[in-house]
Design a protein around this motif. Sequence first.
Motif, PDB file in Angstrom:
ATOM      1  N   ASP A 188     -16.292  -9.189 -12.710  1.00 17.84           N
ATOM      2  CA  ASP A 188     -16.195  -8.110 -13.684  1.00 17.84           C
ATOM      3  C   ASP A 188     -16.155  -6.752 -13.002  1.00 17.84           C
ATOM      4  OD1 ASP A 188     -17.852  -6.305 -16.004  1.00 17.84           O
ATOM      5  OD2 ASP A 188     -16.266  -7.660 -16.691  1.00 17.84           O
ATOM      6  N   SER A 189     -16.868  -6.637 -11.905  1.00 17.10           N
ATOM      7  CA  SER A 189     -16.854  -5.452 -11.051  1.00 17.10           C
ATOM      8  C   SER A 189     -17.539  -5.836  -9.753  1.00 17.10           C
ATOM      9  CB  SER A 189     -17.558  -4.261 -11.722  1.00 17.10           C
ATOM     10  OG  SER A 189     -18.909  -4.572 -11.991  1.00 17.10           O
ATOM     11  N   GLY A 190     -17.488  -4.969  -8.754  1.00 15.48           N
ATOM     12  CA  GLY A 190     -18.082  -5.318  -7.469  1.00 15.48           C
ATOM     13  C   GLY A 190     -17.102  -6.084  -6.612  1.00 15.48           C
ATOM     14  N   SER A 191     -17.612  -6.753  -5.563  1.00 18.56           N
ATOM     15  CA  SER A 191     -16.740  -7.396  -4.582  1.00 18.56           C
ATOM     16  C   SER A 191     -17.254  -8.769  -4.199  1.00 18.56           C
ATOM     17  CB  SER A 191     -16.625  -6.523  -3.329  1.00 18.56           C
ATOM     18  OG  SER A 191     -17.875  -6.372  -2.685  1.00 18.56           O
ATOM     19  N   VAL A 192     -16.301  -9.630  -3.836  1.00 16.23           N
ATOM     20  CA  VAL A 192     -16.598 -10.982  -3.359  1.00 16.23           C
ATOM     21  C   VAL A 192     -15.875 -11.176  -2.039  1.00 16.23           C
ATOM     22  CG1 VAL A 192     -16.326 -13.452  -3.789  1.00 16.23           C
ATOM     23  CG2 VAL A 192     -16.895 -11.913  -5.682  1.00 16.23           C
ATOM     24  N   GLU A 193     -16.578 -11.743  -1.055  1.00 14.53           N
ATOM     25  CA  GLU A 193     -15.954 -12.104   0.210  1.00 14.53           C
ATOM     26  C   GLU A 193     -16.228 -13.572   0.471  1.00 14.53           C
ATOM     27  OE1 GLU A 193     -16.280 -11.179   4.991  1.00 14.53           O
ATOM     28  OE2 GLU A 193     -16.934  -9.643   3.545  1.00 14.53           O
ATOM     29  N   ALA A 194     -15.163 -14.320   0.778  1.00 14.47           N
ATOM     30  CA  ALA A 194     -15.299 -15.756   1.012  1.00 14.47           C
ATOM     31  C   ALA A 194     -14.455 -16.167   2.206  1.00 14.47           C
ATOM     32  CB  ALA A 194     -14.866 -16.538  -0.223  1.00 14.47           C
ATOM     33  N   ASP A 195     -14.914 -17.226   2.910  1.00 11.38           N
ATOM     34  CA  ASP A 195     -14.114 -17.757   4.011  1.00 11.38           C
ATOM     35  C   ASP A 195     -12.783 -18.285   3.503  1.00 11.38           C
ATOM     36  OD1 ASP A 195     -15.910 -17.123   5.938  1.00 11.38           O
ATOM     37  OD2 ASP A 195     -16.787 -19.115   6.107  1.00 11.38           O
ATOM     38  N   SER A 196     -12.810 -19.045   2.412  1.00 11.33           N
ATOM     39  CA  SER A 196     -11.596 -19.610   1.818  1.00 11.33           C
ATOM     40  C   SER A 196     -11.843 -19.812   0.336  1.00 11.33           C
ATOM     41  CB  SER A 196     -11.225 -20.930   2.494  1.00 11.33           C
ATOM     42  OG  SER A 196     -12.270 -21.880   2.358  1.00 11.33           O
ATOM     43  N   ALA A 197     -10.771 -20.034  -0.411  1.00  9.94           N
ATOM     44  CA  ALA A 197     -10.906 -20.200  -1.851  1.00  9.94           C
ATOM     45  C   ALA A 197      -9.892 -21.219  -2.353  1.00  9.94           C
ATOM     46  CB  ALA A 197     -10.702 -18.870  -2.561  1.00  9.94           C
ATOM     47  N   LEU A 198     -10.357 -22.136  -3.219  1.00 11.22           N
ATOM     48  CA  LEU A 198      -9.506 -23.127  -3.861  1.00 11.22           C
ATOM     49  C   LEU A 198      -9.693 -23.001  -5.365  1.00 11.22           C
ATOM     50  CD1 LEU A 198      -7.674 -25.652  -3.880  1.00 11.22           C
ATOM     51  CD2 LEU A 198      -9.762 -27.040  -3.689  1.00 11.22           C
ATOM     52  N   ILE A 199      -8.604 -22.701  -6.066  1.00 13.29           N
ATOM     53  CA  ILE A 199      -8.603 -22.595  -7.524  1.00 13.29           C
ATOM     54  C   ILE A 199      -7.677 -23.693  -8.026  1.00 13.29           C
ATOM     55  CG2 ILE A 199      -8.373 -21.029  -9.484  1.00 13.29           C
ATOM     56  CD1 ILE A 199     -10.204 -19.972  -7.246  1.00 13.29           C
ATOM     57  N   SER A 200      -8.247 -24.848  -8.403  1.00 14.26           N
ATOM     58  CA  SER A 200      -7.399 -25.991  -8.741  1.00 14.26           C
ATOM     59  C   SER A 200      -8.176 -26.970  -9.601  1.00 14.26           C
ATOM     60  CB  SER A 200      -6.906 -26.685  -7.463  1.00 14.26           C
ATOM     61  OG  SER A 200      -5.976 -27.697  -7.753  1.00 14.26           O
ATOM     62  N   VAL A 258     -10.491 -12.962   0.956  1.00 11.63           N
ATOM     63  CA  VAL A 258     -10.542 -14.327   1.478  1.00 11.63           C
ATOM     64  C   VAL A 258     -10.112 -14.259   2.936  1.00 11.63           C
ATOM     65  CG1 VAL A 258      -9.704 -16.684   1.222  1.00 11.63           C
ATOM     66  CG2 VAL A 258      -9.986 -15.237  -0.803  1.00 11.63           C
ATOM     67  N   THR A 259     -10.969 -14.712   3.831  1.00 14.77           N
ATOM     68  CA  THR A 259     -10.735 -14.466   5.258  1.00 14.77           C
ATOM     69  C   THR A 259      -9.880 -15.526   5.946  1.00 14.77           C
ATOM     70  OG1 THR A 259     -12.845 -15.518   5.807  1.00 14.77           O
ATOM     71  CG2 THR A 259     -12.845 -13.128   5.490  1.00 14.77           C
ATOM     72  N   THR A 260      -9.631 -16.663   5.300  1.00 10.11           N
ATOM     73  CA  THR A 260      -8.747 -17.655   5.927  1.00 10.11           C
ATOM     74  C   THR A 260      -7.599 -18.037   5.008  1.00 10.11           C
ATOM     75  OG1 THR A 260     -10.206 -19.475   5.218  1.00 10.11           O
ATOM     76  CG2 THR A 260     -10.516 -18.612   7.456  1.00 10.11           C
ATOM     77  N   ALA A 261      -7.842 -18.812   3.943  1.00 12.21           N
ATOM     78  CA  ALA A 261      -6.737 -19.303   3.108  1.00 12.21           C
ATOM     79  C   ALA A 261      -7.139 -19.338   1.638  1.00 12.21           C
ATOM     80  CB  ALA A 261      -6.316 -20.690   3.560  1.00 12.21           C
ATOM     81  N   LEU A 262      -6.163 -19.046   0.782  1.00  8.73           N
ATOM     82  CA  LEU A 262      -6.321 -19.139  -0.666  1.00  8.73           C
ATOM     83  C   LEU A 262      -5.332 -20.165  -1.188  1.00  8.73           C
ATOM     84  CD1 LEU A 262      -7.254 -18.009  -3.501  1.00  8.73           C
ATOM     85  CD2 LEU A 262      -5.319 -16.430  -3.310  1.00  8.73           C
ATOM     86  N   GLU A 263      -5.819 -21.112  -2.045  1.00 10.27           N
ATOM     87  CA  GLU A 263      -4.945 -22.121  -2.632  1.00 10.27           C
ATOM     88  C   GLU A 263      -5.174 -22.202  -4.138  1.00 10.27           C
ATOM     89  OE1 GLU A 263      -4.343 -26.022  -0.544  1.00 10.27           O
ATOM     90  OE2 GLU A 263      -6.172 -25.355   0.484  1.00 10.27           O
ATOM     91  N   THR A 264      -4.079 -22.412  -4.874  1.00  7.72           N
ATOM     92  CA  THR A 264      -4.173 -22.719  -6.297  1.00  7.72           C
ATOM     93  C   THR A 264      -3.280 -23.914  -6.596  1.00  7.72           C
ATOM     94  OG1 THR A 264      -2.322 -21.302  -6.967  1.00  7.72           O
ATOM     95  CG2 THR A 264      -4.489 -20.269  -6.835  1.00  7.72           C
ATOM     96  N   GLY A 265      -3.694 -24.751  -7.549  1.00 10.30           N
ATOM     97  CA  GLY A 265      -2.881 -25.907  -7.921  1.00 10.30           C
ATOM     98  C   GLY A 265      -2.567 -26.817  -6.752  1.00 10.30           C
TER      99      GLY A 265
END
Length: 400
Positions: free
Chosen positions: A29-41, A57-64
Amino acid sequence: PVLKGGSLALRGEDGNAVAVSGGASLTVDSGSVEADSALISGSDASLNLRPGASMTVTTALETGREGGESGAIALAGGGTEAALSVVGNATLGGSGNSLLLAEGPATLDVLGDLSMAVFDGSESGMVLGEAGAASPPAVALTVAEEFIIGGAGDATATLDAGVVASAGSVSLGKLAGGAGTLNILSGAAMTVTEGTDVGGEGVGALNISSGGRFTSEDLAVDSSDENAVSTLSLAGLVAEENAELEAGFTLIVGNKADGQLEMLGNSRVTAEFVVLGALQDSFGLATAVGDADLSPGNGKSSTVRAKQFLLVGQQGSGRFNTRGVSDHTYGALLLGGGASGSGTYSAEGALNFTSVESDLIVGQQGTGDFVARGAGVFAGACVLGAEPGFGPLFRIAARE
């Protein structure tokens, strides 16, 4: 879960630091998020960044990721910028489906490759910007390396008003069976520092509308699919707003196979070199159509500017057709360049002008056909059959 304000840092030694699966939704909603990687699937997984929110996202982002799964990302503008940054590669639709939406002010930065619809059967969509807004807030898209729209799957990316995009290179329909479409609409602009392939082993379509602009160092329109032809289309249907394409070096239509260039209304193409039908067995077709006359409401003009030359039929076959209000200028115009080349140039209409600063060569080593019907043709010199044994055809006719 919803993050409101503050910051959240996630680290994962194995797997994904952030994983949104099933029908779950992660909203910042506000603020910040930092993650090594993210999978939205998952069945209906989504990531939502509200105004003022950011995610890195510091390495890879994937969806589906898997077949039958989907992943959606939304960057919602409205006063304060929403930002998504991927330090590595981003995949929108691996074997599954994906959708990315962004309204300004928003930024999307990918420091590696951005790939849409990677594997066979996948589908991916992207819509950036806000249609119809008088002064739309900016949406910035930056892809440092390759922007792949349609690997072996089907993908469409639409850049609307307020979008400023850049990429190292762009591929539409990169792999066999793939289909990729890129739409540049009014008020959107994209710059590619290296090359753009409209169709690789698959099929591609690059569509530029009135007020849209696309710039690339090199651009090739080609297709290896026997059932479909890759196209580059410019449609300037709004008065005083050009659909514009600029190739810093070479524009090739029909490199190894078939390609088409379609220009309608206020459309402008500029390049150092333009080639239709480059290699043997290829075919490049270009059609440039302006308004029929200059009556009220008309006057939209198609323009091709090849600073060095337009070569129609290098080793393959090429055809350039132009009619209506048009004004084309070439350093040189060559029809039938190589021994196996065959080139045709046809101009029609009292308000259709072709200007050649140096030589107009009809049948250089191959065969050439130049036809002007009621059109204006200006050339520094005209050569019919540059080498012995080749039969050119040059025809000039009064308007029928």
